[in-house]
Enzyme design. Structure first.
Site, PDB file in Angstrom:
ATOM      1  N   SER A  64     -12.611 -87.405  -2.734  1.00 36.14           N
ATOM      2  CA  SER A  64     -13.765 -86.606  -2.415  1.00 36.14           C
ATOM      3  C   SER A  64     -14.628 -85.925  -3.703  1.00 36.14           C
ATOM      4  O   SER A  64     -14.032 -85.662  -4.421  1.00 36.14           O
ATOM      5  CB  SER A  64     -13.096 -85.462  -1.452  1.00 36.14           C
ATOM      6  OG  SER A  64     -11.731 -86.590  -0.569  1.00 36.14           O
TER       7      SER A  64
HETATM    8  N1  SAH Z   1      -7.469 -86.247  -1.139  1.00 35.73           N
HETATM    9  C1  SAH Z   1      -8.244 -87.739  -1.707  1.00 35.73           C
HETATM   10  C2  SAH Z   1      -9.078 -88.474  -1.475  1.00 35.73           C
HETATM   11  C3  SAH Z   1      -8.182 -89.584  -0.157  1.00 35.73           C
HETATM   12  S1  SAH Z   1      -9.787 -90.446  -0.100  1.00 35.73           S
HETATM   13  C4  SAH Z   1      -8.293 -87.526  -3.696  1.00 35.73           C
HETATM   14  O1  SAH Z   1      -7.709 -86.154  -3.767  1.00 35.73           O
HETATM   15  O2  SAH Z   1      -8.449 -88.081  -4.225  1.00 35.73           O
HETATM   16  C5  SAH Z   1      -8.926 -90.705   1.521  1.00 35.73           C
HETATM   17  C6  SAH Z   1      -6.754 -91.565   1.176  1.00 35.73           C
HETATM   18  O3  SAH Z   1      -6.316 -91.857   2.574  1.00 35.73           O
HETATM   19  C7  SAH Z   1      -7.031 -92.809   1.057  1.00 35.73           C
HETATM   20  O4  SAH Z   1      -6.365 -92.796  -0.300  1.00 35.73           O
HETATM   21  C8  SAH Z   1      -7.145 -94.282   2.196  1.00 35.73           C
HETATM   22  O5  SAH Z   1      -6.154 -95.009   1.217  1.00 35.73           O
HETATM   23  C9  SAH Z   1      -5.094 -92.809   2.938  1.00 35.73           C
HETATM   24  N2  SAH Z   1      -5.022 -93.166   4.015  1.00 35.73           N
HETATM   25  C10 SAH Z   1      -6.175 -93.785   5.169  1.00 35.73           C
HETATM   26  N3  SAH Z   1      -5.514 -93.942   6.268  1.00 35.73           N
HETATM   27  C11 SAH Z   1      -3.807 -93.171   6.271  1.00 35.73           C
HETATM   28  C12 SAH Z   1      -3.084 -93.301   6.373  1.00 35.73           C
HETATM   29  N4  SAH Z   1      -2.691 -93.608   7.646  1.00 35.73           N
HETATM   30  N5  SAH Z   1      -1.682 -92.658   5.879  1.00 35.73           N
HETATM   31  C13 SAH Z   1      -2.202 -92.515   4.920  1.00 35.73           C
HETATM   32  N6  SAH Z   1      -2.702 -92.739   3.833  1.00 35.73           N
HETATM   33  C14 SAH Z   1      -3.705 -92.888   4.238  1.00 35.73           C
END
Ligand code: SAH
Length: 211
Positions: A64
């Site tokens: 993000s």
């Molecule tokens: N906080 C992260 C950005 C995350 S983007 C950072 O600092 O880089 C959102 C993430 O959520 C992705 O990596 C995606 O794979 C994950 N995601 C999506 N659905 C999910 C679920 N049900 N459980 C765990 N992770 C999930």
């Protein structure tokens, strides 16, 4: 390169922009001044690590933009003694920032490759109060509940997963993007109240195992 800023200078400039855009929590600003964001992004986009935009991190996912990381943690309002749960580890960057603002962080990522990479970087940076789990985060981490703060960094379709609300301490705060096909609003649950904080776009929160 003459005139190029060092990572520390780029971080300081990023923090000034965050403050100018309304981030006031000193712990969040201090944490963002410390965490080397360039370590959490692939080498080919590292030059843009401090730009105010999301960047690709592989597996079709993104880290993000700095402002939304800062804002989500600020509105979580967690105390230094608090316990936090993050859903969607991604690169591990937000978990690293959060880990400087509270006591412990459990973070859950569904993509094993991303979870492993995040584990390595967080360990290299000595963030030993962060536990990275691989799995479907919509189930939360019931063995460690309740949490003082829960932050979801992928967009829940239509509503916050019920298991996450159940794992929130009575005086805890949950922040989760809720919407449809990646666009919606950042929702905060606190003291039994639900508020829409702002319009946001996020990658979707997906249930089940990665394809
Ligand atoms: N906080 C992260 C950005 C995350 S983007 C950072 O600092 O880089 C959102 C993430 O959520 C992705 O990596 C995606 O794979 C994950 N995601 C999506 N659905 C999910 C679920 N049900 N459980 C765990 N992770 C999930």
């Amino acid at each position: 390169m003459p005139g190029a800023m060092s990572a520390a200078e780029e971080r300081a400039a990023m923090v000034e922009r965050l403050a100018a855009r309304g981030i006031t929590d000193e712990r969040v600003l201090a944490a963002m001044a410390e965490v080397p964001r360039e370590r959490f992004v692939p080498a080919d986009v590292a030059a843009d690590a401090y730009a105010d935009m999301p960047l690709p991190i592989g597996s079709d996912q993104t880290i993000s933009a700095p402002w939304i990381v800062a804002f989500s943690i600020e509105v979580l309002g967690i105390g230094l003694a608090g316990t936090a749960l993050e859903i969607g580890t991604g690169s591990g960057y937000a978990a690293a920032v959060l880990s400087r603002c509270c006591r412990t962080v459990v973070t859950v990522e569904r993509h094993p490759g991303l979870a492993e990479r995040a584990r390595v970087v967080l360990a290299e940076l000595g963030r030993d109060n962060v536990e990275v789990r691989t799995g479907d985060g919509t189930a939360g981490a019931p063995d460690c509940a309740p949490f003082d703060g829960i932050v979801v960094t992928a967009m829940a379709e239509d509503d916050v997963p019920a298991a996450l609300l159940e794992q929130l301490a009575p005086d805890g705060t949950l922040v989760c993007p809720v919407g449809h096909k990646g666009s919606g609003s950042l929702v905060r649950h606190r003291a039994g109240r639900r508020e829409d904080l702002l319009d946001v776009a996020f990658v979707p929160l997906v249930t089940g195992n990665p394809d």
